[in-house]
Each structure stands twice: as C-alpha cells, then as structure tokens.
Design a protein around this motif. Sequence first.
Motif, PDB file in Angstrom:
ATOM      1  N   UNK A   1       0.838  -1.204   0.000  1.00 53.42           N
ATOM      2  CA  UNK A   1       0.000   0.000   0.000  1.00 53.42           C
ATOM      3  C   UNK A   1       0.869   1.248   0.000  1.00 53.42           C
ATOM      4  N   UNK A   2       1.859   1.244   0.906  1.00 53.92           N
ATOM      5  CA  UNK A   2       2.724   2.406   1.033  1.00 53.92           C
ATOM      6  C   UNK A   2       3.506   2.653  -0.260  1.00 53.92           C
ATOM      7  N   UNK A   3       4.037   1.571  -0.849  1.00 45.46           N
ATOM      8  CA  UNK A   3       4.787   1.742  -2.098  1.00 45.46           C
ATOM      9  C   UNK A   3       3.864   2.247  -3.198  1.00 45.46           C
TER      10      UNK A   3
ATOM     11  N   UNK B   1      -3.849  19.779 -18.105  1.00 46.35           N
ATOM     12  CA  UNK B   1      -4.896  18.928 -17.512  1.00 46.35           C
ATOM     13  C   UNK B   1      -4.233  17.982 -16.507  1.00 46.35           C
ATOM     14  N   UNK B   2      -3.195  17.322 -16.994  1.00 46.69           N
ATOM     15  CA  UNK B   2      -2.479  16.357 -16.152  1.00 46.69           C
ATOM     16  C   UNK B   2      -1.881  17.047 -14.934  1.00 46.69           C
ATOM     17  N   UNK B   3      -1.339  18.238 -15.147  1.00 46.87           N
ATOM     18  CA  UNK B   3      -0.742  19.014 -14.062  1.00 46.87           C
ATOM     19  C   UNK B   3      -1.772  19.281 -12.970  1.00 46.87           C
ATOM     20  N   UNK B   4      -2.947  19.770 -13.404  1.00 44.35           N
ATOM     21  CA  UNK B   4      -4.000  20.078 -12.437  1.00 44.35           C
ATOM     22  C   UNK B   4      -4.399  18.824 -11.663  1.00 44.35           C
ATOM     23  N   UNK B   5      -4.586  17.737 -12.400  1.00 41.74           N
ATOM     24  CA  UNK B   5      -4.973  16.486 -11.745  1.00 41.74           C
ATOM     25  C   UNK B   5      -3.892  16.047 -10.762  1.00 41.74           C
ATOM     26  N   UNK B   6      -2.629  16.263 -11.137  1.00 45.78           N
ATOM     27  CA  UNK B   6      -1.531  15.832 -10.277  1.00 45.78           C
ATOM     28  C   UNK B   6      -1.490  16.647  -8.983  1.00 45.78           C
ATOM     29  N   UNK B   7      -1.750  17.954  -9.099  1.00 43.42           N
ATOM     30  CA  UNK B   7      -1.799  18.765  -7.881  1.00 43.42           C
ATOM     31  C   UNK B   7      -2.910  18.249  -6.970  1.00 43.42           C
ATOM     32  N   UNK B   8      -4.082  17.987  -7.558  1.00 42.52           N
ATOM     33  CA  UNK B   8      -5.190  17.433  -6.784  1.00 42.52           C
ATOM     34  C   UNK B   8      -4.791  16.096  -6.156  1.00 42.52           C
ATOM     35  N   UNK B   9      -4.087  15.261  -6.934  1.00 43.50           N
ATOM     36  CA  UNK B   9      -3.729  13.930  -6.436  1.00 43.50           C
ATOM     37  C   UNK B   9      -2.796  14.045  -5.236  1.00 43.50           C
ATOM     38  N   UNK B  10      -1.832  14.973  -5.324  1.00 40.74           N
ATOM     39  CA  UNK B  10      -0.902  15.155  -4.198  1.00 40.74           C
ATOM     40  C   UNK B  10      -1.682  15.560  -2.946  1.00 40.74           C
ATOM     41  N   UNK B  11      -2.605  16.529  -3.117  1.00 44.51           N
ATOM     42  CA  UNK B  11      -3.399  16.972  -1.964  1.00 44.51           C
ATOM     43  C   UNK B  11      -4.212  15.801  -1.414  1.00 44.51           C
ATOM     44  N   UNK B  12      -4.837  15.043  -2.313  1.00 48.78           N
ATOM     45  CA  UNK B  12      -5.659  13.912  -1.873  1.00 48.78           C
ATOM     46  C   UNK B  12      -4.833  12.912  -1.070  1.00 48.78           C
ATOM     47  N   UNK B  13      -3.645  12.593  -1.565  1.00 45.94           N
ATOM     48  CA  UNK B  13      -2.806  11.624  -0.858  1.00 45.94           C
ATOM     49  C   UNK B  13      -2.442  12.156   0.523  1.00 45.94           C
TER      50      UNK B  13
ATOM     51  N   UNK C   1      -3.837  14.369   2.326  1.00 44.93           N
ATOM     52  CA  UNK C   1      -4.959  14.618   3.207  1.00 44.93           C
ATOM     53  C   UNK C   1      -5.591  13.326   3.735  1.00 44.93           C
ATOM     54  N   UNK C   2      -5.647  12.311   2.892  1.00 43.42           N
ATOM     55  CA  UNK C   2      -6.480  11.157   3.222  1.00 43.42           C
ATOM     56  C   UNK C   2      -5.746   9.840   3.439  1.00 43.42           C
ATOM     57  N   UNK C   3      -4.428   9.842   3.219  1.00 45.27           N
ATOM     58  CA  UNK C   3      -3.710   8.561   3.252  1.00 45.27           C
ATOM     59  C   UNK C   3      -3.990   7.803   4.555  1.00 45.27           C
ATOM     60  N   UNK C   4      -3.992   8.503   5.671  1.00 41.24           N
ATOM     61  CA  UNK C   4      -4.242   7.846   6.949  1.00 41.24           C
ATOM     62  C   UNK C   4      -5.730   7.783   7.273  1.00 41.24           C
ATOM     63  N   UNK C   5      -6.385   8.962   7.166  1.00 39.89           N
ATOM     64  CA  UNK C   5      -7.751   9.047   7.672  1.00 39.89           C
ATOM     65  C   UNK C   5      -8.722   8.167   6.880  1.00 39.89           C
ATOM     66  N   UNK C   6      -8.466   7.979   5.602  1.00 39.72           N
ATOM     67  CA  UNK C   6      -9.396   7.166   4.811  1.00 39.72           C
ATOM     68  C   UNK C   6      -8.659   5.940   4.284  1.00 39.72           C
ATOM     69  N   UNK C   7      -7.900   5.337   5.182  1.00 43.37           N
ATOM     70  CA  UNK C   7      -7.010   4.259   4.806  1.00 43.37           C
ATOM     71  C   UNK C   7      -7.703   3.158   4.015  1.00 43.37           C
ATOM     72  N   UNK C   8      -8.939   2.864   4.374  1.00 45.58           N
ATOM     73  CA  UNK C   8      -9.618   1.712   3.783  1.00 45.58           C
ATOM     74  C   UNK C   8      -9.915   1.925   2.294  1.00 45.58           C
ATOM     75  N   UNK C   9     -10.371   3.129   1.934  1.00 48.53           N
ATOM     76  CA  UNK C   9     -10.768   3.315   0.535  1.00 48.53           C
ATOM     77  C   UNK C   9      -9.666   3.953  -0.311  1.00 48.53           C
ATOM     78  N   UNK C  10      -8.576   4.405   0.347  1.00 52.22           N
ATOM     79  CA  UNK C  10      -7.532   5.109  -0.420  1.00 52.22           C
ATOM     80  C   UNK C  10      -6.932   4.295  -1.570  1.00 52.22           C
ATOM     81  N   UNK C  11      -6.729   2.961  -1.424  1.00 53.36           N
ATOM     82  CA  UNK C  11      -6.185   2.235  -2.577  1.00 53.36           C
ATOM     83  C   UNK C  11      -7.044   2.427  -3.821  1.00 53.36           C
TER      84      UNK C  11
END
Lengths: 144, 656
Positions: free
Chosen positions: B36-38, B99-111, B113-123
């Motif tokens: 998961x971490x990798x 487009x990809x850049x914007x999505x990537x910024x969002x993806x970084x924030x999502x990771x 913000x939620x990597x721990x708190x929403x551990x179950x659905x994050x994968x």
Amino acid sequence: MNSKNKFYFAISGVIVVVIFWIWWASSNPADEQALVTFLSVEELIDEDHSDRVRLGGLVAEGSIHLDNNNYLSCQFELKEGDYILPVHYTGARPDLFKDGAEVIIEGIYVNGLFEADILQTKCASRYEGDLRDENSYNLDEVSI
Amino acid sequence: MTPVIGGLAINLALGLAFVSIILHFFYLRNGDGRLFLSGQRAALAVSLLSILATLILAQLLITSNFDVDYVAHYTSLETPFIYKITALWAGQSGSLLFWLFTLSVYAVITILQNQRSQHKIMPWVMIVMTTVQLFFLILINYVSNPFIPTEADFVVANGLGLNPLLQNITMAFHPPMLYLGYVGFTIPFSFSIAAMAERDMNALWMRTVRQWLLFVWLMLSIGIILGGWWAYQELGWGGYWAWDPVENASFMPWLTGTALLHSIIIQEKKDMLKVWNMALIIITFTLCIFGTFLTRSGVMSSVHSFTASSLGPIFLGFVFLILVVSFLLLFNRKSFLQSEKRIESFTSRESGFLFNNVVFIVMCFAVFWGTIFPVISEAVRGTKITVGAPFFNQVNIPIGLVLLLLTGVGPLLVWRRTSNQSFIRNFTTPIVMGLVSALVLYIFNIRGYVLISFSLSAFVLTTIGFEFFRGIRSRMTSQKENPIIAFWRLIRKNRSRYGGYIVHIGIVLMFVGFTGHSFDSEKEFGLKKGDSEHLSGYSFTLYNVREEERPNHYAYIADMIVADAFGKSIVKLHPEKRIYFHRNPNPERRQPHSELDIYSTIKQDIYSIFNSIDLENEVAYLKIMINPLVNWVWYGGYLFVLGTLVALWPPRKEKS
C-alpha cells in the motif's frame, strides 16, 4: 394513488413533457437561424434549395469587390473544389477576410447569386501551419 | 537539454503509473501494508513528475526555447511575459499537459490529506485517479507530445507568436479555473468509485466528497463566468454566451454538478438517493472528459478547438470505458446503496430537490442534444445541420424559468411534508409580490418571457428575503441580539444553507441580466472626422483617429464622444483597430484585430467596435451596441462566488 406513486407519476410527467418540448422545438424552430443545413457548393447549384443554408469554401483570388457607395456591402466568389459561387454580403467583414481565406457563409441562394448575411473566417493558418522559412523575418526589426 | 528532461519525466511518470496501479491491486489482494505504502508513493511520484514536466514546459516557454516545436508555434520573442506563461494552455499538447498538471496537484493533496484518515478506501481512490492520469500520460507521450523538437533545417530565430485573441488578461484565469473545475470532478468520482468498491460510505466520506464537490463546482462556475466575460470583452459580437459547442461542454457538467450539489444534501440529511447521487457523479465526471474531448479533438469547429487530430477515437473509447465500468459497479452495488426511506409527500423539500434535479438533467439533455445533433444528423441522414443559438434559447429559456421558479419554491418547503397552513403562510407574500411586479410590467407594455422572468425574479427575491428576515427575527427575540449581529450569526451557524441563499440571489441577478438581452440594439456605420451618428437617443461623434505603435502591435484608435439626447457628453470611447505582428515583412503574416471599448453602467453597456479603417477616404467604420443590464450578470457572478465561499468556509473547530 399513494404519494409515492403520485410522486413518480409527476416526475415521469415532467420528463415526458420536456422530451416532447425538445422534439417539438427541433422540428419547429422559432428562428430561421436555429437549424441550418450545411451544403457543399456543388449540392447548392445542382439541387434546388430555396431555404436558408450554410456553405464553406475559399475566397477566390482577386474576386473581392467592395461597393463604392456602401462600405458594408461587398461581392466575392466562393470556391469549393471545382465549383465557384458568386456571393453578395452586407455587414462588417471579419478581420481575416481576404483572398484565399477559408470562410463560412450563411444565407439564401436567389437567381444565381448567394445573398449572405453571416460571414465567418476560419482561424488563420498561421497557428496551424509550418514554421516560416528563415528569411521571412528580419530579427533586427523586432523590438522586444 | 531541458526538453529532454521534460520528455523523460512524462515517460517515467507513465511507467510509474502502471506500477502504482499494480501495487495497489496486489495490496487489495493480500493486504500487505508495505505494498500500500509503495503504491501510494508511486502515485505521488507520478504526480510530482507530471508537475515537474509542466514546470519545464513553462520554463521553455519563458526562455523562448524555439528548439521545441510547441514553444515556436505558440510564442514569439515579442510575446509579453504573462502570455508566454498562458501559452502553456494555448495549444493542444500543452493543454493536455496542463490537464495532467492540475490532476496531479489534486492527487498530491488527496494523498497527503487522506492517506491515513481514509485508509480503507484510499487504494481504490488512487487506482482511479492514477488511471485517469495514465490516460492523459498515454496521450501526452504518444499522441500529442509538447516536448517534440522543432522540425526545421535551420535555426528558428523567432516563433510564430500567440493568437491575439488569446492575448487578454482573462486568459490567465479563465482556462486554469475551468481546468480546476473539470479536472477536480475526478476527486469526488474517485471517492465514489472507491466507496462503492469497498462498500464503505461513512460520514467522513460524505464530508470529504461534499467539500470537494462544492470547491470544484465553484471553480467550474468561475471558469464559465470568466469565459463569458472574455468573449464579451474580446470577441466583439456584443454577447457573452453563444451556445458554442465548447461553452456547452463546460455547461453540461455544471448542470449535472449543480443537480448533484442539491441532491447530495438529501443524502447527507436523510440517507436517501444514494444510487441517484452515484449515477450523477459518474455522469458529471464523464461529461468532464467528454468536454475535454469536444474542446481538444477538433470534432466540433469553434473558437476553442484545434486542428483535427487522432485524439477523437481515443477519448471516446475512454468515455465509453468509464461509463461501462462505473455503471456496472453501480449496478452491482445497488443493494448496498439502496435506502429504506421513501419520499413521503409531494410537497416536501425532498421532492422539491428531486424536481430540481430532474429539471437540471433535462436541461443538460437539451444542451447535449443540440450539441451533438450535427454529428448525429450527419452520421444518420448524411446531411450536416448546424444548430444555432436561437435553437438553444428557444428550448432552454422555458426550462431555465422553471428552474428560477424552483429556486423560490424549494427553500419554503419543509422536510418530509409541508402542511397547508405553512404553505399558505410561506407563499402568500412572495406570490403577491410576483403578481404585483407582473401587473406593473404589463402596464409598462412588457410581455412574454421578459415579463415572466422579471416577475419570477421578484418572487424568488421575496422568498429569500423572507428566509433571512424570519431567521434574524427569531434570533433577535430568542438571543436578544441586534439585527446586524443576528444576521451575521445566522449565516455563521448555518453556512451551507444561507450561503446557498446568497448563491440563489446571485442567480436571480444573472437572470435579470440575461433578460436584458431582449432589449439590445445595435448599428453599424462609417464616420469621417467630426461626423456623428445616433442610436437609442445617444449621439456618437468621431473627433479624432490616432495611430500608435506598441511593442507587439500597431494600433489605430478611434476617439469618440458619446452624448445623450440633451447633447450633454457622457463619456469618451476609444475602440482600436490593431495590427498584430505588424513588423513582419510578409503582409500575409500580419493579423488585424479589433480591440473594443465599453462604457458600462448598472443600467446598460455602450459597446463600441472599430470594424475597419479606410485610409484613402479617411473613414472609420464602427459598430455600436447598447446592451441593457449586462452588468447584472457580473454582479450576480460576484454574489454567486461569495455565497459559495460562505458555504465552503470550514466551520470553526468545536472546543471539546
């Protein structure tokens, strides 16, 4: 009828009404510019079209004649493939309207002359074409 | 050297995207936390590399590195600094990278913000997001690569330069905002797919999705409004909305997204409509991808589209894939999502919201129908039909007015069931207000849609005013507060509700502005120095024509005095006829452009265009338009943004 059924009945009613409305508007356009057929010059000349149509093509070289009395009025020839169509247009001409420009016109074909009231030019080739050759730009003239 | 690094970055990102998706799948199979971490780290790396590639392209543009084809095509040495940056999204490959850049910024924030708190659905969240990134990475690597070198057997001394139409300051904001909106819908979409896949939809999920929805919806709204503003300022046909396929492309996800914002309130409060909401999220996201396809594939010719390319089939394939996979999953999880509760009454807030949803969806369908009708007509009947703005107006004005009506009715309905007494109590004054305005308008000889629109506006404003009034009054009696404090605290205690009302007021103002369109007037004429023309009680006198050379263009400036019926001068207008690339020795390469001038008041805009100049006879050809109430659209827009911000502002943390 219980309230749940009444509710779904109302929602379905709304959807049916709107779909009917869209269908009706598609077949009874309120404005002649709402739905316009796009033809080739060949189709226009061969078939008989008295309704409003839209055409595309190139402005034939040297065919643009401006009216001396009315600056907003002009005549030119639209060339598409081997077919040439005389066009009369009244209105402000777009910035990129010139010989060889790719244009779209809309109007009515009357007695061998196309009376256009919409004239649009396609985007200049400069943004889509090849880079110019190295001599066409004298860098010394460029002020930055 | 740098272009090579950019190319490598997107190459590497492509590979890592595969790796990340595979790692996540393995984790889901055997639950090894290291996988998961990798996987998450690989996803992070994909995003960081994509961001790096975008920064490299920006740097190449700023430094005018004409060895790169994209830089040489969209900028030149004369291009002002700010437009060298905006050239990032001026062309096809650049905008895909953005487009990809914007999505990537969002993806970084999502990771983060939620990597721990929403551990179950994050994968699953990251699998979906990375798949979308993968799609764009494939396009950027193999179909439309912004880093390919210039194909020229000589040293390219200067680039072609940026289209003058795009040299407007709005271009620095409109596309990024639109992208933040479009691309942002990937987040709620990913969370929804993940929640369905894991059968886990908890309160935290709800909060996350709702906040993101509101944020990306706001960005999309601002993007659309700015687009209208740009068209109004720059295109010179006097309007802000033309039902161009690409405008429609941004409007459709806005409509379904707005429907979703309303119906998700029912899910939050009543735990109902989950299947419907999931379907709406899927449709909205699909429309965002479809919109990008319309804009970037050249299937529709419009101001926005680039030359035809091979992007079309790939995009359609992706749209198809999203729809099939998502709806299969939704169908499979139907029993998990279904709710025990049913809508109890016809006159409940729930049913009001549902009606609002249905109307938004049918409006979206109407727009969709008009947008793709030419394509369908050509495929089925072999005739090309162009669908013009009059069609969209004809179909959508009545639907829009129904929506306006619902804006007023909805807030007055009570959850579950509205009793007859409260119905009468709540609706009497607003209905009277609406009827009175209708009567007054009728006396002033106003009929038809204009009459309906203005009276509905009065009706809706009264209902919203009442809501505020009631809330303030009850705080004044129960909390002993003065009106201003009561007003402030009322909003603060229930941000989403009162923020929503402020948005509704903004919408009403916009409708007033739209309605003003039916009073437009215009005139085209040629003037010699000192001559005048008249329109709608105003006189326009050309007192001078100046010439001025500026760094990137040559300008002819028409100086006009506008005077009212009594001869009192109101304002001076200075529309310009510009020649861009005027120093280019090849006249074919020079490009004329009209820069307009607008005198804007709350009542109307006086809109002037310098069409052309006849140097021989010294005649300037001008076009004047009087556009009433246009400013109301922009004022409505400000309120709209303000209201959404109020709703979006995070509540103060409770002291425990």
